[in-house]
Write a protein that holds these residues in place. Structure first.
Motif, PDB file in Angstrom:
ATOM      1  N   SER A  64       0.930  -1.254   0.054  1.00  0.00           N
ATOM      2  CA  SER A  64      -0.032   0.095  -0.128  1.00  0.00           C
ATOM      3  C   SER A  64       0.888   1.131   0.085  1.00  0.00           C
ATOM      4  CB  SER A  64      -0.868  -0.002   1.194  1.00  0.00           C
ATOM      5  OG  SER A  64      -0.489  -0.858   2.469  1.00  0.00           O
ATOM      6  N   ALA A  65       1.672   1.291  -1.193  1.00  0.00           N
ATOM      7  CA  ALA A  65       2.789   2.396  -1.182  1.00  0.00           C
ATOM      8  C   ALA A  65       3.205   2.157  -2.738  1.00  0.00           C
ATOM      9  CB  ALA A  65       3.881   2.291  -0.264  1.00  0.00           C
ATOM     10  N   LEU A  66       4.186   2.911  -3.157  1.00  0.00           N
ATOM     11  CA  LEU A  66       4.660   2.888  -4.495  1.00  0.00           C
ATOM     12  C   LEU A  66       5.385   1.270  -4.259  1.00  0.00           C
ATOM     13  CD1 LEU A  66       6.399   6.094  -4.910  1.00  0.00           C
ATOM     14  CD2 LEU A  66       4.721   5.213  -6.239  1.00  0.00           C
ATOM     15  N   PRO A  67       4.809   0.421  -5.283  1.00  0.00           N
ATOM     16  CA  PRO A  67       5.445  -0.825  -5.115  1.00  0.00           C
ATOM     17  C   PRO A  67       6.841  -1.252  -4.933  1.00  0.00           C
ATOM     18  CG  PRO A  67       3.506  -0.691  -6.522  1.00  0.00           C
ATOM     19  CD  PRO A  67       4.095   0.753  -6.198  1.00  0.00           C
ATOM     20  N   PRO A  68       7.763  -0.480  -5.774  1.00  0.00           N
ATOM     21  CA  PRO A  68       9.250  -0.937  -5.289  1.00  0.00           C
ATOM     22  C   PRO A  68       9.754  -0.805  -4.135  1.00  0.00           C
ATOM     23  CG  PRO A  68       9.053   0.481  -7.262  1.00  0.00           C
ATOM     24  CD  PRO A  68       7.669   0.849  -6.499  1.00  0.00           C
ATOM     25  N   ARG A  69       8.912  -0.133  -3.102  1.00  0.00           N
ATOM     26  CA  ARG A  69       9.194   0.069  -1.916  1.00  0.00           C
ATOM     27  C   ARG A  69       9.055  -1.210  -0.791  1.00  0.00           C
ATOM     28  NH1 ARG A  69       7.735   6.551  -0.666  1.00  0.00           N
ATOM     29  NH2 ARG A  69       8.869   7.356  -2.205  1.00  0.00           N
ATOM     30  N   SER A  70       8.129  -2.099  -1.403  1.00  0.00           N
ATOM     31  CA  SER A  70       7.697  -3.178  -0.499  1.00  0.00           C
ATOM     32  C   SER A  70       7.213  -2.801   0.854  1.00  0.00           C
ATOM     33  CB  SER A  70       9.017  -4.226  -0.577  1.00  0.00           C
ATOM     34  OG  SER A  70       9.166  -4.765  -1.564  1.00  0.00           O
ATOM     35  N   ALA A  71       6.401  -1.729   0.841  1.00  0.00           N
ATOM     36  CA  ALA A  71       5.970  -1.066   2.195  1.00  0.00           C
ATOM     37  C   ALA A  71       4.437  -0.842   2.122  1.00  0.00           C
ATOM     38  CB  ALA A  71       6.527   0.066   2.063  1.00  0.00           C
ATOM     39  N   PHE A  72       3.772  -0.344   3.201  1.00  0.00           N
ATOM     40  CA  PHE A  72       2.623   0.189   3.458  1.00  0.00           C
ATOM     41  C   PHE A  72       2.531   1.566   4.219  1.00  0.00           C
ATOM     42  CE2 PHE A  72       3.642  -2.987   6.434  1.00  0.00           C
ATOM     43  CZ  PHE A  72       3.348  -2.450   7.690  1.00  0.00           C
ATOM     44  N   CYS A  73       1.690   2.424   3.437  1.00  0.00           N
ATOM     45  CA  CYS A  73       2.006   3.812   3.887  1.00  0.00           C
ATOM     46  C   CYS A  73       0.236   4.121   4.642  1.00  0.00           C
ATOM     47  CB  CYS A  73       1.952   4.864   2.624  1.00  0.00           C
ATOM     48  SG  CYS A  73       1.176   6.278   2.750  1.00  0.00           S
ATOM     49  N   MET A  74       0.623   5.167   5.547  1.00  0.00           N
ATOM     50  CA  MET A  74      -0.775   5.580   6.412  1.00  0.00           C
ATOM     51  C   MET A  74      -1.759   5.789   5.350  1.00  0.00           C
ATOM     52  SD  MET A  74       1.036   7.568   9.652  1.00  0.00           S
ATOM     53  CE  MET A  74      -0.341   7.550  10.533  1.00  0.00           C
ATOM     54  N   ARG A  75      -1.729   6.725   4.634  1.00  0.00           N
ATOM     55  CA  ARG A  75      -2.830   7.145   3.752  1.00  0.00           C
ATOM     56  C   ARG A  75      -3.445   5.985   3.004  1.00  0.00           C
ATOM     57  NH1 ARG A  75      -1.757   9.917  -1.705  1.00  0.00           N
ATOM     58  NH2 ARG A  75      -1.672   7.559  -2.196  1.00  0.00           N
ATOM     59  N   ASP A  76      -2.628   5.263   2.301  1.00  0.00           N
ATOM     60  CA  ASP A  76      -2.950   4.127   1.476  1.00  0.00           C
ATOM     61  C   ASP A  76      -3.575   3.050   2.282  1.00  0.00           C
ATOM     62  OD1 ASP A  76      -1.106   5.826   0.021  1.00  0.00           O
ATOM     63  OD2 ASP A  76      -0.653   4.117  -1.372  1.00  0.00           O
ATOM     64  N   VAL A  77      -3.094   2.679   3.390  1.00  0.00           N
ATOM     65  CA  VAL A  77      -3.959   1.791   4.297  1.00  0.00           C
ATOM     66  C   VAL A  77      -5.101   1.987   4.578  1.00  0.00           C
ATOM     67  CG1 VAL A  77      -3.739   0.659   6.289  1.00  0.00           C
ATOM     68  CG2 VAL A  77      -1.719   0.504   4.804  1.00  0.00           C
ATOM     69  N   SER A  78      -5.360   3.684   4.899  1.00  0.00           N
ATOM     70  CA  SER A  78      -6.577   3.916   5.291  1.00  0.00           C
ATOM     71  C   SER A  78      -7.434   3.853   4.187  1.00  0.00           C
ATOM     72  CB  SER A  78      -6.451   5.576   5.888  1.00  0.00           C
ATOM     73  OG  SER A  78      -5.593   5.526   6.966  1.00  0.00           O
ATOM     74  N   HIS A  79      -7.146   3.955   3.179  1.00  0.00           N
ATOM     75  CA  HIS A  79      -7.907   4.015   1.810  1.00  0.00           C
ATOM     76  C   HIS A  79      -8.137   2.469   1.412  1.00  0.00           C
ATOM     77  CE1 HIS A  79      -8.698   4.960  -2.729  1.00  0.00           C
ATOM     78  NE2 HIS A  79      -9.932   4.577  -1.841  1.00  0.00           N
ATOM     79  N   GLN A  80      -7.301   1.414   1.579  1.00  0.00           N
ATOM     80  CA  GLN A  80      -7.424   0.210   1.012  1.00  0.00           C
ATOM     81  C   GLN A  80      -7.885  -0.812   2.109  1.00  0.00           C
ATOM     82  OE1 GLN A  80      -2.964   0.835  -1.437  1.00  0.00           O
ATOM     83  NE2 GLN A  80      -3.745  -1.291  -0.658  1.00  0.00           N
ATOM     84  N   CYS A  81      -8.057  -0.484   3.432  1.00  0.00           N
ATOM     85  CA  CYS A  81      -8.181  -1.458   4.428  1.00  0.00           C
ATOM     86  C   CYS A  81      -9.712  -2.216   4.108  1.00  0.00           C
ATOM     87  CB  CYS A  81      -8.303  -0.806   5.684  1.00  0.00           C
ATOM     88  SG  CYS A  81      -9.367   0.319   6.037  1.00  0.00           S
ATOM     89  N   ILE A  82     -10.825  -1.262   3.867  1.00  0.00           N
ATOM     90  CA  ILE A  82     -12.167  -2.131   3.676  1.00  0.00           C
ATOM     91  C   ILE A  82     -11.857  -2.865   2.399  1.00  0.00           C
ATOM     92  CG2 ILE A  82     -14.463  -1.719   3.097  1.00  0.00           C
ATOM     93  CD1 ILE A  82     -13.724  -1.039   5.930  1.00  0.00           C
ATOM     94  N   GLY A  83     -11.317  -2.785   1.295  1.00  0.00           N
ATOM     95  CA  GLY A  83     -11.113  -3.589   0.188  1.00  0.00           C
ATOM     96  C   GLY A  83     -10.437  -4.649   0.670  1.00  0.00           C
ATOM     97  N   ALA A  84      -9.300  -4.644   1.474  1.00  0.00           N
ATOM     98  CA  ALA A  84      -8.597  -5.756   2.003  1.00  0.00           C
ATOM     99  C   ALA A  84      -9.273  -6.574   2.784  1.00  0.00           C
ATOM    100  CB  ALA A  84      -7.295  -5.178   2.713  1.00  0.00           C
ATOM    101  N   GLU A  85     -10.374  -6.255   3.628  1.00  0.00           N
ATOM    102  CA  GLU A  85     -11.065  -6.850   4.340  1.00  0.00           C
ATOM    103  C   GLU A  85     -12.119  -7.511   3.625  1.00  0.00           C
ATOM    104  OE1 GLU A  85     -11.664  -8.244   8.132  1.00  0.00           O
ATOM    105  OE2 GLU A  85     -10.305  -6.625   7.558  1.00  0.00           O
ATOM    106  N   ILE A  86     -12.464  -6.929   2.543  1.00  0.00           N
ATOM    107  CA  ILE A  86     -13.580  -7.849   1.603  1.00  0.00           C
ATOM    108  C   ILE A  86     -12.831  -8.917   0.988  1.00  0.00           C
ATOM    109  CG2 ILE A  86     -14.761  -7.475  -0.536  1.00  0.00           C
ATOM    110  CD1 ILE A  86     -15.415  -4.496   0.359  1.00  0.00           C
TER     111      ILE A  86
END
Length: 481
Positions: A64-86
């Motif tokens: 949940s960040a720029l893919p080359p970083r292998s990371a997760f960012c606060m803004r992106d996780v806040s946005h992606q979390c419901i989709g991830a839960e689904i």
């Protein structure tokens, strides 16, 4: 007419017969709108491609960040979390939210890590040490809001009761606001860099952006972003809701009052009468300006003036910003009543010709747009209620199978705009609030007449609805007439 009945019958067969397959393959979306099905399937495959390995040092996670970083960012996780839960990434969500909550600290002026990588380290692209790092100030309130939405969706009180989360909540609504000069009447007067490293180097982004007051990262000389004001409103309102859920009504009232102060400033200070739109930033030269931040006014649901909100929605829907920004559109446009435009953006974002469609937020945004947007699935753990409403103007049908929420799992089919079927495939009962657009006169539950109720949605569209308790293993068929 015969063809439509055939499609509805086929969908019902799929809805009932695919139960075993669905359990093996995770959530399945099916519809007579085959373009949407194709977009959903692409998004599902792409999103799950970004699932990290459980054996990574950081534990379960997803990109949940720029893919080359292998990371997760606060803004992106806040946005992606419901989709991830689904998509069944519950353990990933829990782990990632825990890490953000646990790493808030006084040495970072009550920030946490903006971005964490799979090696369980703050991503070096954004962090050097506790005095030199990149951080967007709306993020604390976004995580606070996201953890609340995770509780409402899952029923897991860990997201609001665990000690690390309680500490994160308290520090965010108190010390964080004081440290970064974010009181309601300070937003246009605050210093640009209240916690800058000493000596300060304007050319070092880890100095200049240590507390960037917006998600709009391309605006120079920034004092405050409208999205930060909206985030503060949502953060205070969310904390008020958390306090009310815990029976702390005095604190709930206090923080709701704080929330309304931010919202009033947003309406009084940031609306441009001449152009009929909100300014999105305020510079250190004491000048207002406009950029891409309007999307977050909608994301944080901060606009209560219907006329202004509708103008903002219309303008956002017509804007082609970067894909990160547009990935919010499917859910938001369904939420605010622009259904056809929402569908259009799902197809656009999943199109192979769309630049950077592989950015993780895009696929997760499509998943949420279909399930919570089109299918209108909205769980509320406070009352163990699942609300549904089919958001389409067409004669389509649609179904999801093997969807987890409220400590159970469901299959849901909208056969048309006046009939829905739900099956509780899990082990926990819930109340189903089955809503339908239109003013109907009668309703049946499993063939038996029941009393229906009427109301309106946030856009004042007429809704007819009934409520039914759904026990584990039970199938409920509701039809309006």
């Amino acid at each position: 007419m015969v063809l439509l009945k055939y499609k509805a019958a086929l969908l019902l067969f799929l809805f009932i017969g695919y139960k075993t397959i669905a359990q093996e393959k995770g959530i399945i979306f099916n519809s007579s709108d085959k373009e949407l099905v194709e977009s959903f399937n692409w998004a599902k495959e792409t999103a799950l491609h970004y699932k990290g390995a459980d054996t990574d040092p950081v534990g379960p996670w997803y990109e949940s960040a720029l893919p080359p970083r292998s990371a997760f960012c606060m803004r992106d996780v806040s946005h992606q979390c419901i989709g991830a839960e689904i998509l069944g990434l519950s353990r990933q969500n829990t782990n990632m939210f825990n890490l953000f909550a646990e790493n808030i600290s006084q040495s970072k002026n009550w920030c946490t890590y903006w971005e964490i990588n799979k090696w369980a380290k703050p991503a070096p692209d954004d962090y050097r040490n506790d005095q030199e790092f990149w951080y967007n100030l709306p993020a604390n309130f976004d995580i606070l809001y996201a953890s609340w939405r995770m509780y409402l969706w899952t029923g897991d009180r860990h997201y609001i009761d665990a000690p690390a989360f309680v500490n994160f909540q308290q520090k965010t609504v108190k010390e964080y606001i004081d440290a970064w000069v974010l009181a309601p009447d300070s937003m246009l007067k605050r210093p640009a860099h209240p916690n800058a490293p000493v000596p300060y180097n304007e050319n070092d982004s880890f100095h200049r952006c240590r507390g960037l007051p917006s998600y709009s990262e391309g605006v120079p000389n920034l004092k405050t972003g409208a999205d930060l004001v909206a985030a503060l409103y949502r953060g205070m309102h969310t904390y008020s809701e958390i306090m009310a859920t815990k029976g702390k009504f005095k604190e709930a009232a206090l923080y709701e009052q704080k929330a309304q102060q931010y919202r009033k400033h947003l309406e009084a200070d940031w609306w441009n009468e001449k152009s009929n739109q909100y300014y999105t930033y305020y510079s250190n030269n004491n000048q207002f300006g406009m950029q891409e931040g309007e999307t977050f006014l909608l994301w944080f649901d901060a606009l209560k003036d219907t006329v202004r909100a509708n103008k903002t929605i219309k303008r956002v829907a017509a804007s082609r910003w970067n894909v990160e920004n547009m990935s919010y559109y499917p859910f938001l446009l369904y939420k605010f009543g622009n259904w056809e435009k929402a569908r259009e953006y799902i197809l656009f974002l999943s199109n192979p010709s769309t630049a950077r469609r592989e950015y993780p937020e895009v696929s997760y945004g499509i998943i949420e747009g279909v399930v919570q947007g089109l299918m209108g699935i909205t769980p509320d753990a406070r009352t163990k209620t699942l609300s549904t409403i089919y958001k389409t103007s067409n004669a389509d049908n649609a179904a999801v199978t093997n969807l987890s929420l409220l400590n159970t799992s469901i299959n849901l089919a909208h056969l048309n705009r006046q009939q829905s079927i739900i099956t509780n495939t899990g082990k926990t009962s819930f109340k189903w609030k089955a809503m339908f657009y239109g003013s109907f006169q009668r309703a049946n539950i499993n063939g038996k007449a029941v009393t229906l109720k009427k109301g309106t949605d946030d856009q004042n569209r007429m809704i007819s609805f009934v409520e039914a308790n759904v026990a584990p293993g039970q199938k409920v068929n509701i039809k309006m007439y």
